[in-house]
Motif scaffolding. Structure first.
Motif, PDB file in Angstrom:
ATOM      1  N   VAL A 121       0.822  -1.208   0.000  1.00  0.00           N
ATOM      2  CA  VAL A 121       0.000   0.000   0.000  1.00  0.00           C
ATOM      3  C   VAL A 121       0.861   1.265   0.000  1.00  0.00           C
ATOM      4  O   VAL A 121       0.650   2.169  -0.814  1.00  0.00           O
ATOM      5  CB  VAL A 121      -0.970  -0.006   1.211  1.00  0.00           C
ATOM      6  CG1 VAL A 121      -1.698   1.318   1.320  1.00  0.00           C
ATOM      7  CG2 VAL A 121      -1.964  -1.140   1.062  1.00  0.00           C
TER       8      VAL A 121
ATOM      9  N   SER B  57       2.137   3.703  -3.446  1.00  0.00           N
ATOM     10  CA  SER B  57       1.619   5.062  -3.598  1.00  0.00           C
ATOM     11  C   SER B  57       2.708   6.130  -3.614  1.00  0.00           C
ATOM     12  O   SER B  57       2.467   7.247  -4.065  1.00  0.00           O
ATOM     13  CB  SER B  57       0.609   5.354  -2.489  1.00  0.00           C
ATOM     14  OG  SER B  57       1.243   5.271  -1.235  1.00  0.00           O
TER      15      SER B  57
ATOM     16  N   LEU C   2      -8.837   8.653  -5.569  1.00  0.00           N
ATOM     17  CA  LEU C   2      -9.636   7.676  -4.835  1.00  0.00           C
ATOM     18  C   LEU C   2      -9.551   6.303  -5.505  1.00  0.00           C
ATOM     19  O   LEU C   2      -9.397   5.280  -4.824  1.00  0.00           O
ATOM     20  CB  LEU C   2     -11.096   8.141  -4.753  1.00  0.00           C
ATOM     21  CG  LEU C   2     -12.020   7.310  -3.883  1.00  0.00           C
ATOM     22  CD1 LEU C   2     -11.533   7.309  -2.446  1.00  0.00           C
ATOM     23  CD2 LEU C   2     -13.428   7.853  -3.957  1.00  0.00           C
ATOM     24  N   LEU C   3      -9.619   6.270  -6.817  1.00  0.00           N
ATOM     25  CA  LEU C   3      -9.499   5.017  -7.559  1.00  0.00           C
ATOM     26  C   LEU C   3      -8.129   4.367  -7.311  1.00  0.00           C
ATOM     27  O   LEU C   3      -8.035   3.163  -7.083  1.00  0.00           O
ATOM     28  CB  LEU C   3      -9.711   5.257  -9.052  1.00  0.00           C
ATOM     29  CG  LEU C   3      -9.529   4.034  -9.949  1.00  0.00           C
ATOM     30  CD1 LEU C   3     -10.587   2.975  -9.626  1.00  0.00           C
ATOM     31  CD2 LEU C   3      -9.587   4.433 -11.403  1.00  0.00           C
TER      32      LEU C   3
ATOM     33  N   ALA D 182      -6.146   4.812  -4.712  1.00  0.00           N
ATOM     34  CA  ALA D 182      -6.117   4.343  -3.326  1.00  0.00           C
ATOM     35  C   ALA D 182      -6.868   3.024  -3.180  1.00  0.00           C
ATOM     36  O   ALA D 182      -6.400   2.101  -2.500  1.00  0.00           O
ATOM     37  CB  ALA D 182      -6.714   5.405  -2.409  1.00  0.00           C
ATOM     38  N   VAL D 183      -8.004   2.920  -3.822  1.00  0.00           N
ATOM     39  CA  VAL D 183      -8.787   1.680  -3.765  1.00  0.00           C
ATOM     40  C   VAL D 183      -8.016   0.527  -4.410  1.00  0.00           C
ATOM     41  O   VAL D 183      -7.992  -0.592  -3.888  1.00  0.00           O
ATOM     42  CB  VAL D 183     -10.173   1.873  -4.432  1.00  0.00           C
ATOM     43  CG1 VAL D 183     -10.870   0.544  -4.655  1.00  0.00           C
ATOM     44  CG2 VAL D 183     -11.035   2.790  -3.591  1.00  0.00           C
ATOM     45  N   LEU D 184      -7.341   0.785  -5.524  1.00  0.00           N
ATOM     46  CA  LEU D 184      -6.560  -0.262  -6.187  1.00  0.00           C
ATOM     47  C   LEU D 184      -5.430  -0.773  -5.289  1.00  0.00           C
ATOM     48  O   LEU D 184      -5.187  -1.980  -5.217  1.00  0.00           O
ATOM     49  CB  LEU D 184      -5.991   0.246  -7.512  1.00  0.00           C
ATOM     50  CG  LEU D 184      -7.009   0.431  -8.633  1.00  0.00           C
ATOM     51  CD1 LEU D 184      -6.366   1.054  -9.855  1.00  0.00           C
ATOM     52  CD2 LEU D 184      -7.656  -0.888  -8.992  1.00  0.00           C
TER      53      LEU D 184
ATOM     54  N   LEU E 118      -5.371  -0.653  -1.997  1.00  0.00           N
ATOM     55  CA  LEU E 118      -5.993  -1.384  -0.897  1.00  0.00           C
ATOM     56  C   LEU E 118      -6.465  -2.763  -1.354  1.00  0.00           C
ATOM     57  O   LEU E 118      -6.346  -3.736  -0.607  1.00  0.00           O
ATOM     58  CB  LEU E 118      -7.149  -0.586  -0.306  1.00  0.00           C
ATOM     59  CG  LEU E 118      -6.734   0.611   0.546  1.00  0.00           C
ATOM     60  CD1 LEU E 118      -7.956   1.426   0.940  1.00  0.00           C
ATOM     61  CD2 LEU E 118      -5.974   0.151   1.776  1.00  0.00           C
ATOM     62  N   VAL E 119      -6.966  -2.866  -2.569  1.00  0.00           N
ATOM     63  CA  VAL E 119      -7.389  -4.165  -3.106  1.00  0.00           C
ATOM     64  C   VAL E 119      -6.178  -5.072  -3.271  1.00  0.00           C
ATOM     65  O   VAL E 119      -6.222  -6.260  -2.908  1.00  0.00           O
ATOM     66  CB  VAL E 119      -8.157  -3.995  -4.438  1.00  0.00           C
ATOM     67  CG1 VAL E 119      -8.324  -5.316  -5.159  1.00  0.00           C
ATOM     68  CG2 VAL E 119      -9.516  -3.352  -4.181  1.00  0.00           C
TER      69      VAL E 119
ATOM     70  N   GLY F 202      -5.161  -6.102   0.109  1.00  0.00           N
ATOM     71  CA  GLY F 202      -6.172  -7.036   0.612  1.00  0.00           C
ATOM     72  C   GLY F 202      -6.024  -8.415   0.011  1.00  0.00           C
ATOM     73  O   GLY F 202      -6.241  -9.432   0.679  1.00  0.00           O
TER      74      GLY F 202
END
Length: 146
Positions: free
Chosen positions: A20, A24, A40-41, A43-45, A47-48, A51
């Motif tokens: 993560v 970034s 935001l996209l 950051a979500v990528l 985190l995915v 995850g």
């Protein structure tokens, strides 16, 4: 019979944070130039991706079926026929064969007719795992576990 893996939470958390945070860092200069939706996209990528690493590391299990041992981790599965297992021995080597284990202490299964000659695993209860494996692979060698 199903055996769960011994999970090294410190290592797993470290890998999650590296994915993560390090993912970034190259984008820091672009944060002021990109629209919020794109940030935001991204950051979500990240985190995915983190995850996914977390899911893989915490979901590893070893399932004994009638004819083979199935090693599952996340979306990955590996089937090992009992007749192909030749030896089981303790290992503390972090880089042994096809590494499925998130810890550095475990078992090394020597396997015939695979792309890797050994598979490193780390069942939570090694004694019961070896006893179950011995029932299904009576001809395999078992190295001392002192």
């Amino acid at each position: 019979m199903v055996f769960r893996t011994k999970v090294n939470m410190f290592l797993l958390t470290g890998i999650f944070l590296v994915v993560v945070i390090m993912g970034s860092i190259p984008l820091l200069p672009l944060y002021k130039q990109l629209p919020f939706a794109v940030l935001l996209l991204i950051a979500v990528l990240f985190l995915v991706a983190g995850g996914f690493v977390w899911w893989y590391g915490t979901s590893i299990q070893y399932v004994f079926y009638k004819e083979y041992l199935c090693i599952k981790g996340g979306p990955f599965k590996r089937r090992i026929l009992y007749q192909n297992i030749t030896k089981v021995s303790p290992t503390t080597d972090e880089f042994t064969g096809y590494k499925i284990s998130p810890t550095d202490q475990g078992l090394e299964l020597c396997v015939e007719s695979t792309s890797f000659s050994s598979i490193k695993i780390s069942p939570d209860n090694k004694t019961e795992f070896i006893a179950e494996l011995r029932k299904r692979c009576p001809n395999m060698q078992i190295q001392s576990f002192e």
